[in-house]
Enzyme design. Structure first.
Site, PDB file in Angstrom:
ATOM      1  N   ARG A   1       0.803  -1.224   0.000  1.00 18.35           N
ATOM      2  CA  ARG A   1       0.000   0.000   0.000  1.00 18.35           C
ATOM      3  C   ARG A   1       0.834   1.271   0.000  1.00 18.35           C
ATOM      4  NH1 ARG A   1      -5.502  -1.009   3.518  1.00 18.35           N
ATOM      5  NH2 ARG A   1      -6.011  -3.054   2.647  1.00 18.35           N
TER       6      ARG A   1
ATOM      7  N   ASP B   1     -15.510  11.175   5.739  1.00 20.01           N
ATOM      8  CA  ASP B   1     -14.509  10.122   5.640  1.00 20.01           C
ATOM      9  C   ASP B   1     -13.147  10.744   5.906  1.00 20.01           C
ATOM     10  OD1 ASP B   1     -14.546   7.080   4.473  1.00 20.01           O
ATOM     11  OD2 ASP B   1     -12.615   8.040   4.084  1.00 20.01           O
TER      12      ASP B   1
END
Length: 291
Positions: free
Chosen positions: A45, A154
């Site tokens: 990632r 978010d």
């Protein structure tokens, strides 16, 4: 001078010490726990971030994200390490509860002149909040005239941008019930949420572990498959904060693997599968800053 791209292939998986440092930053700033042994996941990632910065070692990257100058990269790191799994009408039983139990009295209340506020916390790219909006619009043809607003938040600014764009790949609409697909518009890039639904939703970047700018309470809160990534103490704090953010009689929907601890310290009661409701007691607070 031309630099060969192979120079920036990035390091292999972080060692235990490096992984612990990255996990510490993620936990401190986002409340998310990375368990030992997740080095390969972190490598996959963060590889793009290290390549973009031209860094070949995690020590330099850790030094950057822990520095005062590393705020933007720290946000990028959190974004890269945050899991964003969502789809329209995920855990459909929640939307059935909305349709049959939660929304009809709220719509009636709005028609009597009251305001209704709904929060999708951990909204990812907006599929959850627009699923809620579709159910609302299906139940209330006069929705545009009612004081009903939805907030979607978010921690990932990229997800917030995608939610505001409200354009989704054709494959994502498979889980939308056929009658509700009338709220979609075909575009060259895919399917876009109809404008009458987009105007209902405000998207905001928000770290749930920071202070919340909303003063007003909510009638419905969705926070699903988010709290599960936090440690037990952080989970408990968030459940308590969500309860305090609900209007009396308000609804809280959580993820399939999440459970809210009930007892003498909580006024929440079980109202269905991973569904909770605040008792009809207490007073409602004032206006919220986001609308």
């Amino acid at each position: 001078m031309t630099v060969q791209s192979s120079q920036f292939n990035g390091p292999s998986a972080p060692n235990e010490s490096e992984l612990a440092s990255i996990a510490r930053v993620l936990h401190e700033h986002a409340g998310i726990v990375i368990a030992p042994g997740k080095g390969s996941m972190v490598q996959s990632r963060l590889a793009k971030r290290l390549r973009a910065l031209g860094l070949n070692d995690y020590a330099s990257y850790i030094a950057l994200v822990t520095s005062e100058a590393g705020l933007d990269e720290r946000r990028a790191m959190i974004s890269a390490l945050t899991t964003n799994v969502t789809h329209f009408f995920r855990e459909n039983h929640h939307f059935e509860t909305l349709r049959k139990e939660a929304l009809p009295p709220l719509i009636a209340r709005a028609r009597a002149g009251a305001k209704v506020r709904i929060w999708s916390a951990g909204s990812s790219n907006g599929q959850e909040v627009f699923s809620i909006a579709m159910v609302l619009a299906d139940l209330a043809s006069d929705l545009a005239s009612l004081d009903i607003r939805l907030l979607a938040t978010d921690i990932d600014p990229h997800m917030i941008a995608r939610g505001r764009d409200a354009v989704y790949d054709p494959a994502t609409i498979d889980t939308i019930p056929q009658p509700l697909r009338r709220f979609l518009q075909a575009e060259e890039r895919g399917w876009r949420i109809a404008p009458e639904l987009r105007t209902l939703v405000t998207f905001r970047e928000l770290n749930l572990h920071d202070s919340w700018p909303m003063k007003g309470r909510f009638d419905v809160i969705f926070c699903r498959n988010v709290v599960i990534y936090f440690d037990p103490a952080a989970q408990l704090r968030l459940w308590q904060r969500f309860e305090a953010a609900l209007n009396p009689g308000g609804w809280l929907f959580v993820g399939h693997s999440e459970r809210v601890p009930l007892g003498a310290q909580s006024a929440l009661t079980t109202a269905g599968i991973t569904t909770y409701r605040l008792k009809e007691t207490g007073s409602k607070s004032g206006e919220a800053q986001w609308h």
